[in-house]
Write an enzyme that holds these catalytic residues in place. Structure first.
Site, PDB file in Angstrom:
ATOM      1  N   GLY A  46      17.438  13.421  13.204  1.00 36.44           N
ATOM      2  CA  GLY A  46      17.064  12.319  14.075  1.00 36.44           C
ATOM      3  C   GLY A  46      15.568  12.266  14.265  1.00 36.44           C
ATOM      4  N   CYS A  93      17.772  19.584  10.952  1.00 35.53           N
ATOM      5  CA  CYS A  93      16.562  18.869  11.373  1.00 35.53           C
ATOM      6  C   CYS A  93      16.482  18.765  12.900  1.00 35.53           C
ATOM      7  CB  CYS A  93      16.501  17.503  10.690  1.00 35.53           C
ATOM      8  SG  CYS A  93      14.885  16.703  10.784  1.00 35.53           S
ATOM      9  N   LEU A  94      16.599  17.580  13.472  1.00 27.00           N
ATOM     10  CA  LEU A  94      16.550  17.469  14.931  1.00 27.00           C
ATOM     11  C   LEU A  94      17.699  18.249  15.558  1.00 27.00           C
ATOM     12  CD1 LEU A  94      15.025  16.154  17.346  1.00 27.00           C
ATOM     13  CD2 LEU A  94      16.725  14.329  17.268  1.00 27.00           C
ATOM     14  N   GLN A  96      16.550  21.666  15.901  1.00 24.35           N
ATOM     15  CA  GLN A  96      15.605  21.795  17.005  1.00 24.35           C
ATOM     16  C   GLN A  96      16.320  21.777  18.354  1.00 24.35           C
ATOM     17  OE1 GLN A  96      12.942  18.529  16.276  1.00 24.35           O
ATOM     18  NE2 GLN A  96      12.254  19.363  14.310  1.00 24.35           N
ATOM     19  N   ASN A 123      11.785  16.134   6.344  1.00 30.95           N
ATOM     20  CA  ASN A 123      11.187  15.031   7.102  1.00 30.95           C
ATOM     21  C   ASN A 123      11.186  15.412   8.577  1.00 30.95           C
ATOM     22  OD1 ASN A 123      10.381  12.667   8.340  1.00 30.95           O
ATOM     23  ND2 ASN A 123      12.362  11.685   8.106  1.00 30.95           N
ATOM     24  N   HIS A 136      16.570  19.342   4.941  1.00 30.33           N
ATOM     25  CA  HIS A 136      17.701  18.442   4.689  1.00 30.33           C
ATOM     26  C   HIS A 136      18.530  18.905   3.497  1.00 30.33           C
ATOM     27  CE1 HIS A 136      16.906  15.036   7.492  1.00 30.33           C
ATOM     28  NE2 HIS A 136      15.709  15.584   7.491  1.00 30.33           N
ATOM     29  N   GLU A 188      21.320  17.931   2.690  1.00 27.66           N
ATOM     30  CA  GLU A 188      22.073  16.799   2.131  1.00 27.66           C
ATOM     31  C   GLU A 188      21.236  15.999   1.131  1.00 27.66           C
ATOM     32  OE1 GLU A 188      19.596  14.717   5.066  1.00 27.66           O
ATOM     33  OE2 GLU A 188      20.581  16.656   5.008  1.00 27.66           O
TER      34      GLU A 188
END
Length: 374
Positions: A238, A265-266, A269, A307, A350, A352
């Site tokens: 996200g 990712c997010l 976190q 990202n 990532h 994926e």
């Protein structure tokens, strides 16, 4: 038509729009991927950002419905060196410019993207503005400076789904029970996926590995999730600052130890915050398909797709409770961790892919094994 790019520190560039008139303010970042611009554009993690591609020629293969990573495109603007207005690919259904116009994203070409990227790498990611409507450079710099920025902002609420859905034949299926998801097998694992800005390929891979996936809004409470009786919980990617997201960390903390958890990712976190850690902003972030990550549990090095602009501070994680499993070999930042007591693990990058290398897809198998072992 002429376009001005202005940064908050007073730096400006001149180019021209290939999508018509527009103006957009956001955080200017860069991505080093050689291809996959449609997947980048449809990644919700880019919400609130202006994306610069380092590869010089963009648009060669057009766009198509199959390469969407969400239902829309998300950056505020798209900056490139040179646009190819005549795509050549059998899968292409529309050129990039038309795709950007469909989602109201300003596209600008014809300026020195290398100079912009070098500036960001030296000074750090910063607030910026792109405009064809206002060509007063001083006024644009002031507008960039006055923008709120991403730190402390809840960007997840802009991209999360409003109601639950399942994942069917390569598309979302409305509904709030696991029967809305395509059954990949007799003994499918039931996974509840929190949508912080989820990418479709995460859902495709979970289904490919034998899961029925039910996607829920970011603010769904722990009681509701546990009432669905899932085998595991997935925390998606996200946008923005994890410490700005409201009401989610407490939910994750309630779910720890109840079901196996996998975060990306997010989601990684947010899991780190739930452990008791804190986040910080990277100088210019990691964005591209060529980031080297070392798996400390195996010694293997993976080339990964990334990202993100924020990172969990390893030194703030509770000693003896959380183990670092992956590090970025460019800057030694934290890229993966697992809890020593609870069945929970996560990665910053990532696995994926979409776009990017497939080196880390094994992490989905690790999640399946964790659910199988419980």
């Amino acid at each position: 038509m002429k376009a001005i790019i202005a940064l908050e520190d007073g730096t400006t560039f001149e180019g021209h729009s290939f999508t018509g008139h527009g103006e957009a303010v956001g955080e200017i970042v860069f991505n080093t991927s050689l291809s996959g611009y449609q997947e980048i554009l449809t990644d919700p993690s880019y919400t609130g950002q202006i994306v610069t591609m380092t590869y010089p020629l963009i648009g060669n293969y057009g766009t198509n419905p199959e390469d969407m990573e969400s239902a829309a495109a998300h950056p505020k603007a798209f900056l490139i060196k040179e646009y190819n207005s005549y795509p050549s690919n059998y899968r292409s259904t529309k050129p990039l410019a038309e795709f950007l116009q469909e989602y109201g994203i300003l596209g600008v070409e014809g300026f020195d993207t290398r100079a912009l990227v070098r500036h960001i790498r030296t000074k750090g990611a910063m607030k910026g503005i792109v405009s064809t409507r206002d060509l007063d450079k001083e006024a644009l710099v002031k507008k960039a400076q006055e923008w709120s920025g991403l730190v402390g902002q809840d960007m997840v609420k802009k991209v999360t789904c409003t109601s639950p859905y399942g994942w069917g034949e390569n598309e979302p299926v409305a509904g709030s029970n696991f029967e809305t998801a395509k059954k990949p097998g007799e003994k499918a694992f039931k996974v509840v996926a929190f949508d912080f800005g989820i990418k479709y390929n995460q859902l495709r891979l979970l289904q490919k590995k034998g899961c029925q996936v039910q996607v829920v809004p970011a603010r769904t409470d722990a009681k509701t999730v546990l009432a669905m009786e899932p085998d595991g919980i997935f925390l998606s990617n996200g946008p923005g600052d994890p410490e700005g997201v409201e009401g989610v960390v407490d939910t994750i903390r309630e779910l720890l130890g109840k079901k196996p958890i996998f975060g990306i990712c997010l989601g990684h976190q947010m899991l780190g915050l739930a452990y008791g850690g804190s986040a910080y902003k990277l100088k210019f972030g990691h964005r591209g398909g060529n980031q080297p990550v070392k798996d400390l549990t195996t010694g293997h090095v993976e080339i990964t797709s990334q990202n993100h602009g924020f990172c969990i501070d390893e030194s703030t994680l509770p000693a003896g409770e959380v183990e670092v499993t992956h590090i970025n070999l460019n800057d030694n930042s934290l890229e993966g961790m697992r809890h020593k007591k609870y069945p929970a693990f996560s990665v910053q990058y990532h696995p994926e892919h979409a776009p990017g290398p497939h080196d880390a897809e094994y992490l989905f198998d690790r999640f399946i094994d964790m659910m199988r072992a419980v």
